[in-house]
Design a protein around this motif. Structure first.
Motif, PDB file in Angstrom:
ATOM      1  N   THR A 292      40.683  42.312  50.171  1.00 53.11           N
ATOM      2  CA  THR A 292      41.271  41.245  49.366  1.00 53.11           C
ATOM      3  C   THR A 292      40.238  40.608  48.443  1.00 53.11           C
ATOM      4  OG1 THR A 292      42.802  40.776  51.179  1.00 53.11           O
ATOM      5  CG2 THR A 292      42.632  39.120  49.471  1.00 53.11           C
ATOM      6  N   GLU A 293      39.067  40.291  48.983  1.00 57.81           N
ATOM      7  CA  GLU A 293      38.043  39.634  48.164  1.00 57.81           C
ATOM      8  C   GLU A 293      37.470  40.584  47.113  1.00 57.81           C
ATOM      9  OE1 GLU A 293      34.231  36.654  48.396  1.00 57.81           O
ATOM     10  OE2 GLU A 293      34.928  37.582  50.252  1.00 57.81           O
ATOM     11  N   LEU A 294      37.227  41.836  47.477  1.00 62.14           N
ATOM     12  CA  LEU A 294      36.689  42.788  46.501  1.00 62.14           C
ATOM     13  C   LEU A 294      37.679  43.041  45.366  1.00 62.14           C
ATOM     14  CD1 LEU A 294      34.864  45.411  48.767  1.00 62.14           C
ATOM     15  CD2 LEU A 294      33.832  43.687  47.271  1.00 62.14           C
ATOM     16  N   ALA A 295      38.959  43.089  45.690  1.00 59.60           N
ATOM     17  CA  ALA A 295      39.975  43.283  44.647  1.00 59.60           C
ATOM     18  C   ALA A 295      39.965  42.114  43.670  1.00 59.60           C
ATOM     19  CB  ALA A 295      41.357  43.454  45.276  1.00 59.60           C
ATOM     20  N   LEU A 296      39.846  40.902  44.176  1.00 63.52           N
ATOM     21  CA  LEU A 296      39.768  39.730  43.305  1.00 63.52           C
ATOM     22  C   LEU A 296      38.493  39.744  42.470  1.00 63.52           C
ATOM     23  CD1 LEU A 296      41.055  36.754  45.474  1.00 63.52           C
ATOM     24  CD2 LEU A 296      41.902  37.432  43.244  1.00 63.52           C
ATOM     25  N   ALA A 297      37.375  40.053  43.110  1.00 64.42           N
ATOM     26  CA  ALA A 297      36.084  40.041  42.424  1.00 64.42           C
ATOM     27  C   ALA A 297      36.027  41.092  41.319  1.00 64.42           C
ATOM     28  CB  ALA A 297      34.953  40.275  43.416  1.00 64.42           C
ATOM     29  N   ARG A 298      36.633  42.237  41.574  1.00 71.98           N
ATOM     30  CA  ARG A 298      36.570  43.330  40.611  1.00 71.98           C
ATOM     31  C   ARG A 298      37.795  43.379  39.701  1.00 71.98           C
ATOM     32  NH1 ARG A 298      35.459  48.551  43.339  1.00 71.98           N
ATOM     33  NH2 ARG A 298      34.117  49.075  41.586  1.00 71.98           N
ATOM     34  N   ARG A 299      38.693  42.413  39.893  1.00 70.50           N
ATOM     35  CA  ARG A 299      39.912  42.296  39.084  1.00 70.50           C
ATOM     36  C   ARG A 299      40.706  43.599  39.036  1.00 70.50           C
ATOM     37  NH1 ARG A 299      36.126  38.977  37.002  1.00 70.50           N
ATOM     38  NH2 ARG A 299      36.708  36.898  36.343  1.00 70.50           N
ATOM     39  N   CYS A 300      41.004  44.112  40.240  1.00 67.01           N
ATOM     40  CA  CYS A 300      41.815  45.323  40.335  1.00 67.01           C
ATOM     41  C   CYS A 300      42.746  45.203  41.539  1.00 67.01           C
ATOM     42  CB  CYS A 300      40.929  46.569  40.443  1.00 67.01           C
ATOM     43  SG  CYS A 300      39.911  46.651  41.923  1.00 67.01           S
TER      44      CYS A 300
END
Length: 161
Positions: free
Chosen positions: A138-146
Motif C-alpha cells: 500500500t505504501e509503495l504504491a502511494l509513494a511510486r504513484r502506481c
C-alpha cells in the motif's frame, strides 16, 4: 508533524490511512485533539492523539526515492533475523513491524518469504508475512504513484529471484 484533512499518514501498525478529520474530544475532563484516520486497507477508523502522534510513530508516506531504497532491501540476500526457534524469531519480526520503518517491514517480508520457500511457516509467521506484505504494498504504491497490483507483481518478481 502536522497532518491536514485529506492527507495520507502511515500508522506503524495499521498502515496507510487518510486523515478524515481532526477532532477535539473531552476525555476524563480534559480536552484532547485527535487525528481521525481511515485505514486504506481495512476501512478501519483509528484515533491518534495529535500530541502523541510522533511518539506513536505516525508519519508521512515515504518518497519515491525512499521507496527505491525499500525495494533494494528486498533484493538483499542477508537475513535480518537468525534467531531460533520460531517463537523468538517471531518476536523479533513483530518488533520490526511495530517500528513502522518501511525498511524494517521490507526485511520482515524478505526474510519470511525466503523462509517459506525452505520450510512451512508457523501460523504466526504466516500472519506476519501477510501483514508485512500489506503494509509495504500500500505504501509503495502511494509513494511510486502506481497501482498496488503493479507493486505486488514487482515485489513477487524480486523475491522469486
Amino acid at each position: 508533524m502536522d497532518f491536514k484533512v485529506g492527507e495520507k499518514a502511515v500508522h506503524p501498525y495499521h498502515g496507510v490511512g487518510e486523515v478524515t478529520a481532526v477532532e477535539t474530544k473531552e476525555i476524563a475532563g480534559h480536552k484532547k485533539t485527535f487525528y481521525i484516520l481511515r485505514i486504506v486497507e481495512s476501512g478501519m477508523k483509528v484515533m491518534v492523539p495529535t500530541d502523541a502522534a510522533q511518539r506513536i510513530g505516525l508519519r508521512a508516506v515515504i518518497s519515491k526515492k525512499e521507496a527505491d531504497k525499500v525495494l533494494a532491501v528486498l533484493k538483499d540476500t542477508k537475513f535480518a533475523v537468525t534467531a531460533q526457534p520460531w517463537n523468538r524469531r517471531q518476536r523479533e519480526y513483530v518488533e520490526m513491524l511495530k517500528s513502522g520503518s518501511p525498511v524494517e517491514v521490507a526485511k520482515v517480508l524478505r526474510d519470511l518469504t525466503r523462509l517459506k520457500s525452505d520450510k512451512d511457516l508457523s501460523f504466526g509467521e504466516r500472519r506476519l508475512l501477510d501483514q508485512a506484505r500489506s503494509l509495504l504494498v500500500t505504501e509503495l504504491a502511494l509513494a511510486r504513484r502506481c497501482k498496488e497490483d503493479r507493486v505486488e507483481a514487482e515485489i513477487q518478481g524480486i523475491l522469486a529471484s
